[in-house]
Design a protein around this motif. Structure first.
Motif, PDB file in Angstrom:
ATOM      1  N   SER A   1      50.882 -48.647   9.523  1.00 46.87           N
ATOM      2  CA  SER A   1      51.378 -48.529  10.885  1.00 46.87           C
ATOM      3  C   SER A   1      50.406 -47.713  11.716  1.00 46.87           C
ATOM      4  O   SER A   1      49.628 -46.928  11.199  1.00 46.87           O
ATOM      5  CB  SER A   1      52.763 -47.878  10.893  1.00 46.87           C
ATOM      6  OG  SER A   1      52.694 -46.591  10.334  1.00 46.87           O
ATOM      7  N   ARG A   2      50.455 -47.937  13.021  1.00 47.16           N
ATOM      8  CA  ARG A   2      49.540 -47.226  13.899  1.00 47.16           C
ATOM      9  C   ARG A   2      49.892 -45.740  13.962  1.00 47.16           C
ATOM     10  O   ARG A   2      51.026 -45.351  13.757  1.00 47.16           O
ATOM     11  CB  ARG A   2      49.584 -47.830  15.308  1.00 47.16           C
ATOM     12  CG  ARG A   2      50.947 -47.715  15.969  1.00 47.16           C
ATOM     13  CD  ARG A   2      50.903 -48.267  17.388  1.00 47.16           C
ATOM     14  NE  ARG A   2      52.225 -48.227  17.989  1.00 47.16           N
ATOM     15  CZ  ARG A   2      52.460 -48.493  19.263  1.00 47.16           C
ATOM     16  NH1 ARG A   2      51.463 -48.808  20.057  1.00 47.16           N
ATOM     17  NH2 ARG A   2      53.679 -48.450  19.745  1.00 47.16           N
ATOM     18  N   GLN A   3      48.891 -44.940  14.283  1.00 50.13           N
ATOM     19  CA  GLN A   3      49.083 -43.506  14.396  1.00 50.13           C
ATOM     20  C   GLN A   3      50.005 -43.190  15.562  1.00 50.13           C
ATOM     21  O   GLN A   3      49.833 -43.710  16.665  1.00 50.13           O
ATOM     22  CB  GLN A   3      47.736 -42.827  14.610  1.00 50.13           C
ATOM     23  CG  GLN A   3      47.804 -41.314  14.676  1.00 50.13           C
ATOM     24  CD  GLN A   3      48.146 -40.702  13.341  1.00 50.13           C
ATOM     25  OE1 GLN A   3      47.771 -41.248  12.305  1.00 50.13           O
ATOM     26  NE2 GLN A   3      48.834 -39.584  13.356  1.00 50.13           N
ATOM     27  N   GLN A   4      51.013 -42.346  15.331  1.00 49.30           N
ATOM     28  CA  GLN A   4      51.913 -41.967  16.406  1.00 49.30           C
ATOM     29  C   GLN A   4      51.226 -40.985  17.349  1.00 49.30           C
ATOM     30  O   GLN A   4      50.440 -40.142  16.939  1.00 49.30           O
ATOM     31  CB  GLN A   4      53.183 -41.336  15.835  1.00 49.30           C
ATOM     32  CG  GLN A   4      54.094 -42.338  15.125  1.00 49.30           C
ATOM     33  CD  GLN A   4      55.326 -41.665  14.548  1.00 49.30           C
ATOM     34  OE1 GLN A   4      55.214 -40.770  13.723  1.00 49.30           O
ATOM     35  NE2 GLN A   4      56.498 -42.084  14.993  1.00 49.30           N
TER      36      GLN A   4
ATOM     37  N   SER B   1      52.032 -45.484  25.371  1.00 43.55           N
ATOM     38  CA  SER B   1      51.616 -45.483  23.966  1.00 43.55           C
ATOM     39  C   SER B   1      51.160 -46.852  23.486  1.00 43.55           C
ATOM     40  O   SER B   1      50.898 -47.029  22.295  1.00 43.55           O
ATOM     41  CB  SER B   1      52.767 -44.982  23.083  1.00 43.55           C
ATOM     42  OG  SER B   1      53.881 -45.865  23.159  1.00 43.55           O
TER      43      SER B   1
ATOM     44  N   ASP C   1      63.444 -41.231  20.044  1.00 38.86           N
ATOM     45  CA  ASP C   1      62.842 -41.634  18.768  1.00 38.86           C
ATOM     46  C   ASP C   1      61.958 -42.866  18.926  1.00 38.86           C
ATOM     47  O   ASP C   1      62.076 -43.827  18.203  1.00 38.86           O
ATOM     48  CB  ASP C   1      63.937 -41.875  17.729  1.00 38.86           C
ATOM     49  CG  ASP C   1      63.371 -41.881  16.309  1.00 38.86           C
ATOM     50  OD1 ASP C   1      62.298 -41.280  16.106  1.00 38.86           O
ATOM     51  OD2 ASP C   1      63.988 -42.491  15.422  1.00 38.86           O
ATOM     52  N   HIS C   2      61.077 -42.825  19.907  1.00 41.09           N
ATOM     53  CA  HIS C   2      60.189 -43.951  20.167  1.00 41.09           C
ATOM     54  C   HIS C   2      59.227 -44.119  19.004  1.00 41.09           C
ATOM     55  O   HIS C   2      58.580 -43.158  18.591  1.00 41.09           O
ATOM     56  CB  HIS C   2      59.422 -43.708  21.469  1.00 41.09           C
ATOM     57  CG  HIS C   2      58.610 -44.880  21.892  1.00 41.09           C
ATOM     58  ND1 HIS C   2      57.319 -45.066  21.472  1.00 41.09           N
ATOM     59  CD2 HIS C   2      58.907 -45.948  22.683  1.00 41.09           C
ATOM     60  CE1 HIS C   2      56.850 -46.189  21.989  1.00 41.09           C
ATOM     61  NE2 HIS C   2      57.785 -46.738  22.729  1.00 41.09           N
ATOM     62  N   PRO C   3      59.092 -45.333  18.443  1.00 35.33           N
ATOM     63  CA  PRO C   3      58.275 -45.505  17.230  1.00 35.33           C
ATOM     64  C   PRO C   3      56.797 -45.233  17.431  1.00 35.33           C
ATOM     65  O   PRO C   3      56.097 -44.926  16.474  1.00 35.33           O
ATOM     66  CB  PRO C   3      58.514 -46.977  16.860  1.00 35.33           C
ATOM     67  CG  PRO C   3      58.947 -47.634  18.131  1.00 35.33           C
ATOM     68  CD  PRO C   3      59.716 -46.593  18.877  1.00 35.33           C
ATOM     69  N   GLY C   4      56.297 -45.334  18.668  1.00 39.25           N
ATOM     70  CA  GLY C   4      54.880 -45.119  18.894  1.00 39.25           C
ATOM     71  C   GLY C   4      54.501 -43.689  19.169  1.00 39.25           C
ATOM     72  O   GLY C   4      53.324 -43.381  19.323  1.00 39.25           O
ATOM     73  N   THR C   5      55.505 -42.794  19.257  1.00 40.10           N
ATOM     74  CA  THR C   5      55.232 -41.400  19.595  1.00 40.10           C
ATOM     75  C   THR C   5      55.948 -40.472  18.628  1.00 40.10           C
ATOM     76  O   THR C   5      56.855 -40.866  17.907  1.00 40.10           O
ATOM     77  CB  THR C   5      55.701 -41.077  21.029  1.00 40.10           C
ATOM     78  OG1 THR C   5      57.119 -41.277  21.115  1.00 40.10           O
ATOM     79  CG2 THR C   5      54.998 -41.957  22.052  1.00 40.10           C
ATOM     80  N   VAL C   6      55.523 -39.222  18.635  1.00 35.35           N
ATOM     81  CA  VAL C   6      56.174 -38.188  17.843  1.00 35.35           C
ATOM     82  C   VAL C   6      56.193 -36.906  18.672  1.00 35.35           C
ATOM     83  O   VAL C   6      55.275 -36.651  19.460  1.00 35.35           O
ATOM     84  CB  VAL C   6      55.444 -37.956  16.499  1.00 35.35           C
ATOM     85  CG1 VAL C   6      54.038 -37.421  16.717  1.00 35.35           C
ATOM     86  CG2 VAL C   6      56.245 -37.037  15.580  1.00 35.35           C
TER      87      VAL C   6
ATOM     88  N   ARG D   1      56.551 -39.198   7.304  1.00 33.46           N
ATOM     89  CA  ARG D   1      56.583 -40.646   7.522  1.00 33.46           C
ATOM     90  C   ARG D   1      55.822 -41.321   6.376  1.00 33.46           C
ATOM     91  O   ARG D   1      54.598 -41.201   6.274  1.00 33.46           O
ATOM     92  CB  ARG D   1      55.948 -40.997   8.869  1.00 33.46           C
ATOM     93  CG  ARG D   1      56.052 -42.467   9.244  1.00 33.46           C
ATOM     94  CD  ARG D   1      55.790 -42.654  10.732  1.00 33.46           C
ATOM     95  NE  ARG D   1      54.494 -42.137  11.120  1.00 33.46           N
ATOM     96  CZ  ARG D   1      53.396 -42.880  11.256  1.00 33.46           C
ATOM     97  NH1 ARG D   1      53.438 -44.158  11.036  1.00 33.46           N
ATOM     98  NH2 ARG D   1      52.257 -42.333  11.640  1.00 33.46           N
TER      99      ARG D   1
END
Length: 377
Positions: free
Chosen positions: A2-5, A84, A114-119, A298
């Motif tokens: 998966s792409r880096q958050q 993102s 809880d956006h999957p592309g961000t943390v 993760r």
């Protein structure tokens, strides 16, 4: 994989503390990184948006009130989705909140989305050293804001003497015990405190962490009230924090690592990297992301041919690097006795995985302790 958050950092502080000055410093010293900025100015004319306009690749401005009141989690997600997207190549998103915003609600909104592309990248509270007492008298809620901050920037220290600076530092330590406090003038902090160290930098990269301009350029800066000045050697940013790199080829024992994380010392602001739990989950490596009290793991499959091991970067103020390395070394699997796999050993880690699943946990089963992904405010 998966792409880096992308880390989302919330920048807060009362009116006049120097948030925009700090943000502009980050934009000038971004060293090739792309910063997306969400600017929220209180009132109809977005002065802050005009101040940072043109200095950043992607900017979203939210007017007419505080960000925490103007958007809900789903609306904020739409902004984060835009910022993102992989094509934007953004490295970090900074939300500069209104001076009248409520930080706790901002953080809750981010975590609820809880956006999957961000943390979540932490809450940075900017404090005016010269006006701390007056601000505290007008806004007693500052103690609550300090208590939930992951990093405090004590700004405008050039306007107070050493005795006053130490007094304010002690006062901040009351509501925020153990929280790293970085003294600064004109909002000049090292950008590496906020940028996400996804991998341990090579030896030749370590010098680059401290930007060349910050180490060797003494230029006149304007602060939010129109005052300017030069910073000498004592103001160099490398004196403000310590960065420790840890690598291990041996697998990491999950129970020992959680003991370390649960008792991480005062001043340790950020931990980021990859953990190899070896026989406890041979299929996955675990990205570890800790900022202040926030913690998340993760899991993702190891890439074919990828060298296995644990690689972490630890950043803080006033930390003992040698002691931290010794504590992490204790977490390594060291012999046949350690190789015995306990089905429950991973449960402490899985508490901080958004979707709890993995070795030793049956579908639908609850791990020991509260199922949560973070110590939220």
């Amino acid at each position: 994989m998966s792409r880096q958050q992308i880390p989302v950092v919330v920048l807060t502080g009362f009116l006049g503390s120097g948030k925009t000055t700090l943000l502009n410093h980050l934009l000038r010293r971004r060293a090739g990184r792309r910063i997306a900025v969400v600017v929220n100015d209180f009132g109809a004319i977005e002065i802050d948006a005009l101040t940072v306009a043109g200095q950043v690749g992607s900017t979203v401005s939210l007017g007419n009130g505080c960000l925490c009141c103007a958007v809900d989690a789903s609306e904020l997600d739409s902004y984060l989705e835009r910022l993102s997207r992989p094509a934007a190549r953004i490295d970090i998103i900074v939300i500069e909140a209104s001076g009248l915003a409520e930080p706790q609600e901002l953080v809750r909104t981010l975590l609820a989305g809880d956006h999957p592309g961000t943390v979540y990248g932490g809450l940075v509270q900017v404090v005016d050293a010269a006006e701390f007492d007056a601000t505290r008298a007008r806004h007693p809620e500052i103690d609550r804001h300090l208590a939930i901050a992951d990093l405090v920037v004590l700004n405008k220290t050039d306007r107070v003497g050493e005795e006053e600076r130490l007094r304010v530092l002690a006062a901040i330590g009351g509501p925020a015990p153990g929280t790293p406090v970085i003294p600064a003038s004109y909002g000049r902090i090292d950008p590496e405190l906020l940028f996400d160290p996804a991998v341990v930098p090579a030896e030749e990269e370590k010098v680059r962490q401290l930007s060349f301009e910050d180490l060797y350029t003494h230029e006149l800066h304007e602060d939010g009230d129109g005052h300017g000045g030069h910073e000498g050697h004592d103001g160099h940013l490398h004196a403000r924090y310590e960065s420790v790199s840890y690598t291990a080829r041996a697998a990491t024992n999950p129970r020992r690592l959680m003991e370390f994380l649960d008792s991480r010392p005062e001043g340790l602001y950020r931990i980021k990297g990859f953990v190899d739990f070896g026989p406890f989950d041979p299929a996955n490596r675990y990205t570890l992301h800790a900022v202040g009290r926030f913690l998340r793991f993760r899991p993702e499959p190891w890439a074919r041919g990828e060298e296995r091991g644990t690689r972490l970067v630890l950043i803080g103020s006033g930390i003992d690097g040698d002691a931290l390395l010794k504590e992490l070394a204790v977490c390594e699997e060291t012999g046949p006795k350690d190789a015995r796999v306990d089905d429950r050993a991973m449960w402490g880690v899985l508490r901080y995985v958004p979707d709890v699943s993995g070795p030793g946990v049956e579908p639908g089963a609850e791990p020991e302790g509260p199922a949560t992904t973070a110590d939220t405010p």
